[in-house]
Write an enzyme that holds these catalytic residues in place. Structure first.
Site, PDB file in Angstrom:
ATOM      1  N   GLY A   9      82.393 -51.791   3.195  1.00  0.00           N
ATOM      2  CA  GLY A   9      80.994 -52.141   2.962  1.00  0.00           C
ATOM      3  C   GLY A   9      80.776 -52.699   1.572  1.00  0.00           C
ATOM      4  O   GLY A   9      81.065 -52.030   0.576  1.00  0.00           O
ATOM      5  N   GLY A  11      77.796 -53.625   0.304  1.00  0.00           N
ATOM      6  CA  GLY A  11      76.398 -53.515  -0.090  1.00  0.00           C
ATOM      7  C   GLY A  11      76.271 -52.853  -1.454  1.00  0.00           C
ATOM      8  O   GLY A  11      77.217 -52.817  -2.236  1.00  0.00           O
ATOM      9  N   PHE A  12      75.118 -52.293  -1.733  1.00  0.00           N
ATOM     10  CA  PHE A  12      74.882 -51.703  -3.040  1.00  0.00           C
ATOM     11  C   PHE A  12      75.862 -50.572  -3.336  1.00  0.00           C
ATOM     12  O   PHE A  12      76.468 -50.516  -4.411  1.00  0.00           O
ATOM     13  CB  PHE A  12      73.447 -51.190  -3.143  1.00  0.00           C
ATOM     14  CG  PHE A  12      72.424 -52.284  -3.254  1.00  0.00           C
ATOM     15  CD1 PHE A  12      72.409 -53.123  -4.352  1.00  0.00           C
ATOM     16  CD2 PHE A  12      71.474 -52.480  -2.263  1.00  0.00           C
ATOM     17  CE1 PHE A  12      71.464 -54.139  -4.464  1.00  0.00           C
ATOM     18  CE2 PHE A  12      70.527 -53.492  -2.365  1.00  0.00           C
ATOM     19  CZ  PHE A  12      70.526 -54.319  -3.461  1.00  0.00           C
ATOM     20  N   VAL A  77      85.829 -53.006  10.833  1.00  0.00           N
ATOM     21  CA  VAL A  77      86.675 -51.844  11.044  1.00  0.00           C
ATOM     22  C   VAL A  77      86.641 -51.483  12.523  1.00  0.00           C
ATOM     23  O   VAL A  77      85.576 -51.264  13.093  1.00  0.00           O
ATOM     24  CB  VAL A  77      86.210 -50.654  10.183  1.00  0.00           C
ATOM     25  CG1 VAL A  77      86.932 -49.378  10.582  1.00  0.00           C
ATOM     26  CG2 VAL A  77      86.439 -50.957   8.713  1.00  0.00           C
ATOM     27  N   GLU A 169      55.198 -55.747   3.650  1.00  0.00           N
ATOM     28  CA  GLU A 169      55.570 -57.011   3.013  1.00  0.00           C
ATOM     29  C   GLU A 169      55.538 -58.168   4.008  1.00  0.00           C
ATOM     30  O   GLU A 169      55.037 -59.258   3.695  1.00  0.00           O
ATOM     31  CB  GLU A 169      56.964 -56.864   2.390  1.00  0.00           C
ATOM     32  CG  GLU A 169      56.972 -55.951   1.174  1.00  0.00           C
ATOM     33  CD  GLU A 169      58.360 -55.495   0.764  1.00  0.00           C
ATOM     34  OE1 GLU A 169      58.476 -54.884  -0.306  1.00  0.00           O
ATOM     35  OE2 GLU A 169      59.321 -55.751   1.517  1.00  0.00           O
ATOM     36  N   ASP A 298      73.140 -45.471   2.719  1.00  0.00           N
ATOM     37  CA  ASP A 298      72.353 -45.065   3.891  1.00  0.00           C
ATOM     38  C   ASP A 298      73.145 -44.248   4.886  1.00  0.00           C
ATOM     39  O   ASP A 298      72.564 -43.536   5.710  1.00  0.00           O
ATOM     40  CB  ASP A 298      71.812 -46.310   4.608  1.00  0.00           C
ATOM     41  CG  ASP A 298      70.698 -46.979   3.838  1.00  0.00           C
ATOM     42  OD1 ASP A 298      70.412 -46.542   2.720  1.00  0.00           O
ATOM     43  OD2 ASP A 298      70.125 -47.952   4.354  1.00  0.00           O
ATOM     44  N   ALA A 313      67.764 -48.851  -2.302  1.00  0.00           N
ATOM     45  CA  ALA A 313      68.798 -49.472  -3.121  1.00  0.00           C
ATOM     46  C   ALA A 313      69.179 -48.640  -4.346  1.00  0.00           C
ATOM     47  O   ALA A 313      70.374 -48.477  -4.625  1.00  0.00           O
ATOM     48  CB  ALA A 313      68.354 -50.876  -3.532  1.00  0.00           C
TER      49      ALA A 313
END
Length: 444
Positions: A9, A11-12, A77, A169, A298, A313
Site C-alpha cells: 500500500g 497511501g499515507f 497481493v 464537499e 484505515d 489522513a
C-alpha cells in the site's frame, strides 16, 4: 543480508513508513496495484472538475527515486502466507519478508446492498473521481436534449448519499457548478434549476463535528442551494433514482458517500477482524501473536481513550511513521513507546468561502474557516509543483467560478432519450436501512 520489509500500500500510512526508514539498514519492497500516491482529501475536486488528476497524485517511483533501499512492485497481493512469511503477487512473484506492513486502506461499503454500487458510485480512487465527473457532466448534456420536462428534471437531480465530509464537499461543489460554472452555457436548460440533495440517515450532517458547527454547515449548504435531508435512510437505488421510505424520486445521478469497509486484504492474515474488516492491532500497531506483521491506516482497528482512532489522513501518517520507529528500535535492540494518536482537529469545506473548522477548541465557520482549510490542505500536498498548481487553479476558480478540468473521458455520447424511462416504477423491494456515515472522509 539486510532484513527485508514488505510494505503493501502506497497511501499515507505505507508511504510515510517507507520514507521514515530511508536511513535504516533494511531492504524495502513497496507493493501497490497503482503506480501513484494519491492525496485523497482533494479527490472530490477531481470528481467535480476543479483539479486534474496529476494535481493531487504523484508517481511512487518519482517520490522515492532518491531512496536507494526501496524497490517498487506494481501488482496486487494474491496471497499472504503467514507461516512461511511470504507474500505472493498477482503476477506470480513471491516476496519473502522479515517484516510485513499492511496499509491498504479502505473501500466503499453499501451495507449489504452491493447492487447499488453500479448506480451510486463512491469516491476512493482517481478512477472513481473520473467516473463521477463523467456522470455529472453528462447529466447536464442529457438534460439539454431531454424530450420531456420529467426526463429533464430527472437528469438535473443530483443526490449525494451520506452527510460526512465527503458528502458535504460533493454536494456544495455540485451546487456551485450548477448555479455558477455552467450558467449561460446551455440553450435549452437553466442549470441553476438543478436540484442538489444531500441525504443523511442520521440526525445531522458532519456528525463528527460539534453540533454548533454541524448546524452552521447545514445553513451554509442551504445558502448554496443544497437541499439537506436528515433522518432519512435510503431504502433503494437504481439507474432511474432512489427511494426513501415509500417516496420514489427520479434522479439519474446518485453519488455514494455513506460508508466504508476495510480493504479485504486484512482477512488474508487469518485473524479475526471487526465488523467492517479492520484488523485489531496492539499498542505497537503489530498483530497480536505476529510481532513481525504491522497494520496501519484505515485497515487497523485501535482504541484510544475509549474511542477508535479515526480513518483520516493524519492518523494514517502517524501510524506509518510509528511503524517505522518500532522497526528501527527493534533493529537497535531497543523498545519503542506505544502508538499515540494526536488529533489535530476536523476540517470540512462546503463551497466557495464556506467551511467549518474544529481545531483544539477553535471553532470557525464561513470565509475564515475556508482560508484555514485551504492553507492546511495545500501545505500537506507532496511536492512544490502540486502546491503551486493547486494554488493557481483554485485562484482561477475563485475569481471566475470556472473549473478547467471539464473533460469527459471515455464515451461522451449522451444517452438516448426515452420518456418511458422515467415513468413511475412499480413498488420496489424494501431494503434495510443504512447507518449514517462516520468520520471517514480522508481515507488512506
Amino acid at each position: 543480508m539486510s532484513p527485508h520489509i514488505v510494505v503493501v500500500g502506497g497511501g499515507f500510512a505505507g508511504l510515510w513508513a517507507v520514507r521514515a526508514l530511508a536511513r535504516s539498514p533494511v531492504r524495502i519492497t513497496l507493493v501497490d496495484r497503482r503506480n501513484h500516491h494519491l492525496f485523497q482529501p482533494l479527490l472530490y475536486q477531481v470528481a467535480t472538475a476543479g483539479l486534474s488528476s496529476p494535481d493531487i497524485a504523484a508517481p511512487l517511483r518519482h517520490i522515492l527515486r532518491r531512496q536507494r533501499n526501496v524497490e517498487i512492485v506494481l501488482a496486487e497481493v494474491a496471497e499472504i502466507d503467514v507461516e512461511a512469511r511470504a507474500v505472493r503477487t498477482s503476477n506470480g512473484r513471491r516476496l519473502d519478508y522479515d517484516t510485513l506492513v499492511l496499509a491498504t486502506g479502505s473501500t466503499h461499503a453499501y451495507f449489504g446492498h452491493e447492487e447499488w454500487a453500479e448506480d451510486a458510485p463512491g469516491l476512493k480512487t482517481l478512477d472513481d473521481a473520473l467516473e463521477i465527473r463523467r456522470r455529472v457532466l453528462l447529466a447536464f448534456e442529457n438534460a439539454e436534449m431531454a424530450a420531456t420536462p420529467e426526463e429533464r428534471d430527472a437528469w438535473l437531480h443530483f443526490a449525494v448519499v451520506g452527510g460526512g465530509p465527503t458528502g458535504v464537499e460533493l454536494a456544495g461543489t455540485l451546487a456551485e457548478i450548477a448555479r455558477h460554472t455552467l450558467r449561460d452555457e446551455f440553450r435549452h436548460i437553466n442549470t441553476a434549476t438543478a436540484r442538489v440533495r444531500l441525504i443523511e440517515a442520521g440526525p445531522r450532517v458532519l456528525s463528527s463535528f460539534p453540533e454548533s458547527l454541524s448546524q452552521r454547515a447545514r445553513a451554509q449548504l442551504e445558502s448554496l442551494g443544497v437541499e439537506v435531508l436528515t433522518g432519512a435512510p435510503v431504502a433503494d437505488i437504481d439507474a432511474r433514482g432512489y427511494r426513501i421510505g415509500d417516496n420514489r424520486v427520479a434522479a439519474r445521478t446518485v453519488l455514494w458517500a455513506a460508508g466504508v469497509a476495510a480493504s479485504p486484504l486484512g482477512r488474508m492474515l487469518g485473524v479475526e477482524t471487526d465488523r467492517v474488516g479492520r484488523v485489531p492491532v496492539g499498542p505497537g500497531l503489530s498483530v497480536p501473536g505476529h510481532p513481525e506483521i504491522f497494520v496501519a491506516g484505515d485497515l487497523a482497528a485501535l482504541q484510544q481513550d475509549g474511542r477508535s482512532v479515526p480513518g483520516v489522513a493524519p492518523a494514517a501518517k502517524q501510524m506509518g511513521s510509528h511503524v517505522a520507529r518500532v522497526i528501527s528500535a527493534r533493529l537497535a535492540g531497543e523498545a519503542a513507546p506505544p502508538f499515540r494518536y494526536r488529533d489535530y482537529g476536523n476540517l470540512a469545506t462546503i463551497g466557495r468561502m464556506a467551511a467549518v473548522v474544529d481545531v483544539h477548541g477553535l471553532r470557525l465557520s464561513g470565509a475564515l474557516a475556508w482560508w484555514f482549510w485551504l492553507v492546511a490542505h495545500v501545505f500537506f500536498l507532496i511536492g512544490f509543483r502540486s502546491r503551486l498548481i493547486v494554488l493557481l487553479n483554485w485562484g482561477w476558480s475563485y475569481w471566475t467560478y470556472q473549473r478547467h478540468a471539464r473533460i469527459i473521458f471515455r464515451d461522451g455520447t449522451p444517452e438516448p432519450t426515452d420518456p418511458a424511462d422515467d415513468a413511475p416504477p412499480g413498488p420496489a423491494p424494501c431494503a434495510s436501512e443504512a447507518p449514517a456515515e462516520g468520520r471517514v472522509d480522508h481515507a488512506t
